[in-house]
Design a protein around this motif. Structure first.
Motif, PDB file in Angstrom:
ATOM      1  N   THR A  30      28.271  49.203 -18.226  1.00  0.00           N
ATOM      2  CA  THR A  30      27.682  48.209 -18.534  1.00  0.00           C
ATOM      3  C   THR A  30      28.081  47.029 -17.351  1.00  0.00           C
ATOM      4  O   THR A  30      27.423  45.776 -17.445  1.00  0.00           O
ATOM      5  N   GLY A  31      29.023  47.257 -16.737  1.00  0.00           N
ATOM      6  CA  GLY A  31      29.434  46.067 -15.874  1.00  0.00           C
ATOM      7  C   GLY A  31      28.738  45.989 -14.597  1.00  0.00           C
ATOM      8  O   GLY A  31      27.536  46.440 -14.580  1.00  0.00           O
ATOM      9  N   PRO A  32      28.943  45.317 -13.453  1.00  0.00           N
ATOM     10  CA  PRO A  32      28.043  45.016 -12.375  1.00  0.00           C
ATOM     11  C   PRO A  32      27.785  46.214 -11.645  1.00  0.00           C
ATOM     12  O   PRO A  32      28.543  47.208 -11.849  1.00  0.00           O
ATOM     13  N   ARG A  33      26.458  46.397 -11.256  1.00  0.00           N
ATOM     14  CA  ARG A  33      26.015  47.657 -10.712  1.00  0.00           C
ATOM     15  C   ARG A  33      25.262  47.468  -9.249  1.00  0.00           C
ATOM     16  O   ARG A  33      24.923  46.048  -9.255  1.00  0.00           O
ATOM     17  N   HIS A  34      24.922  48.255  -8.538  1.00  0.00           N
ATOM     18  CA  HIS A  34      24.395  48.002  -7.234  1.00  0.00           C
ATOM     19  C   HIS A  34      22.994  47.839  -7.640  1.00  0.00           C
ATOM     20  O   HIS A  34      22.549  48.371  -8.659  1.00  0.00           O
ATOM     21  N   GLU A  35      22.274  46.789  -6.831  1.00  0.00           N
ATOM     22  CA  GLU A  35      20.855  46.838  -7.204  1.00  0.00           C
ATOM     23  C   GLU A  35      20.146  46.322  -5.685  1.00  0.00           C
ATOM     24  O   GLU A  35      20.869  45.757  -4.897  1.00  0.00           O
ATOM     25  N   VAL A  36      19.045  46.843  -5.810  1.00  0.00           N
ATOM     26  CA  VAL A  36      17.978  46.587  -4.543  1.00  0.00           C
ATOM     27  C   VAL A  36      16.678  45.875  -5.252  1.00  0.00           C
ATOM     28  O   VAL A  36      16.124  46.391  -6.220  1.00  0.00           O
ATOM     29  N   ARG A  37      16.412  44.971  -4.305  1.00  0.00           N
ATOM     30  CA  ARG A  37      15.119  44.012  -4.922  1.00  0.00           C
ATOM     31  C   ARG A  37      14.310  43.959  -3.491  1.00  0.00           C
ATOM     32  O   ARG A  37      14.601  43.977  -2.472  1.00  0.00           O
ATOM     33  N   GLY A  38      13.005  44.002  -3.963  1.00  0.00           N
ATOM     34  CA  GLY A  38      11.910  43.700  -2.991  1.00  0.00           C
ATOM     35  C   GLY A  38      10.636  42.965  -3.606  1.00  0.00           C
ATOM     36  O   GLY A  38      10.405  43.071  -4.689  1.00  0.00           O
ATOM     37  N   GLY A 183      13.233  44.677  -8.925  1.00  0.00           N
ATOM     38  CA  GLY A 183      14.590  45.083  -8.706  1.00  0.00           C
ATOM     39  C   GLY A 183      14.802  46.530  -9.148  1.00  0.00           C
ATOM     40  O   GLY A 183      14.288  46.941 -10.330  1.00  0.00           O
ATOM     41  N   TYR A 184      15.555  47.269  -8.711  1.00  0.00           N
ATOM     42  CA  TYR A 184      15.984  48.808  -9.115  1.00  0.00           C
ATOM     43  C   TYR A 184      17.742  48.637  -9.114  1.00  0.00           C
ATOM     44  O   TYR A 184      18.336  48.454  -8.270  1.00  0.00           O
ATOM     45  N   THR A 185      18.023  48.773 -10.209  1.00  0.00           N
ATOM     46  CA  THR A 185      19.687  48.874 -10.480  1.00  0.00           C
ATOM     47  C   THR A 185      20.111  50.442 -10.687  1.00  0.00           C
ATOM     48  O   THR A 185      19.425  51.227 -11.424  1.00  0.00           O
ATOM     49  N   PHE A 186      21.110  50.507  -9.814  1.00  0.00           N
ATOM     50  CA  PHE A 186      21.764  52.172  -9.836  1.00  0.00           C
ATOM     51  C   PHE A 186      23.305  52.081  -9.770  1.00  0.00           C
ATOM     52  O   PHE A 186      23.913  50.769  -9.744  1.00  0.00           O
TER      53      PHE A 186
END
Length: 186
Positions: A30-38, A183-186
């Motif tokens: 549940t901690g910080p994760r990578h994320e890509v947004r467009g 956004g997409y979190t992974f």
């Protein structure tokens, strides 16, 4: 002496990296994760320049950390980000970087603010009223967003961003864009 300095430096670097990784994993998955947004942004809300901006941003879990505000049960996450906006009309485009603070108001709703810097390809000083006079290529950038998490990986947010040289250069029209991103979190 050089060996001692190298050993101390290596030890400090190792401890710093271990602390960053531990901070990034404070609460397991549940901690910080990578994320890509467009997304798409309305370019220059003051209508001096035209076009639509295509925006992309990456938020990293590295050098990120979580904070928990127990009184109101909110979680806040600081993450470094890099991104860019490409203007479709050939006007001011830019790349940027800095830190974002995401505050989870509920498990689905969040607000976010960011601060950093940007480098643009716009005009420094222009007599043309259809172009911004931005003064210098390196500027400050801040943004604010409100978002909704559709599920654990996908979110949608509305964002406004502003870039300005804060009066450090002669001209300072600044630029403000507003839009929507996924956004997409992974």
């Amino acid at each position: 002496m050089i060996r001692v300095i190298n050993a101390v430096g290596s030890t400090c670097l190792g401890l710093l990296m271990a602390s960053a990784v531990q901070a990034a994993d404070l609460s397991g998955n549940t901690g910080p994760r990578h994320e890509v947004r467009g997304g798409v942004m309305y370019h220059d809300t003051m209508n001096r320049e035209s076009g639509v901006d295509l925006n992309v941003e990456y938020l990293s879990r590295f050098a990120a950390f979580d904070l928990f505000v127990p009184v109101v049960q909110w979680r806040a996450t600081f993450r470094p980000h890099v991104g860019g906006s490409l203007n479709t009309a050939g006007h001011t485009s830019f790349v940027y970087g800095g830190y974002s603070l995401t505050l989870d108001l509920t498990d689905r709703i969040f607000v976010e603010g960011s601060f950093g810097g940007m480098v643009h390809n716009g005009v420094h000083v222009s007599a043309d009223r259809s172009r911004l006079s931005l003064g210098c290529n390196v500027m400050f950038r801040e943004s604010a967003s409100v978002g909704f998490r559709i599920n654990d990986q996908i979110n949608v947010s509305a964002m406004v961003e502003h870039g300005s040289n804060a009066g450090l250069c002669e001209a300072n029209n600044g630029i403000t864009n507003a839009g929507v991103r996924v956004g997409y979190t992974f």
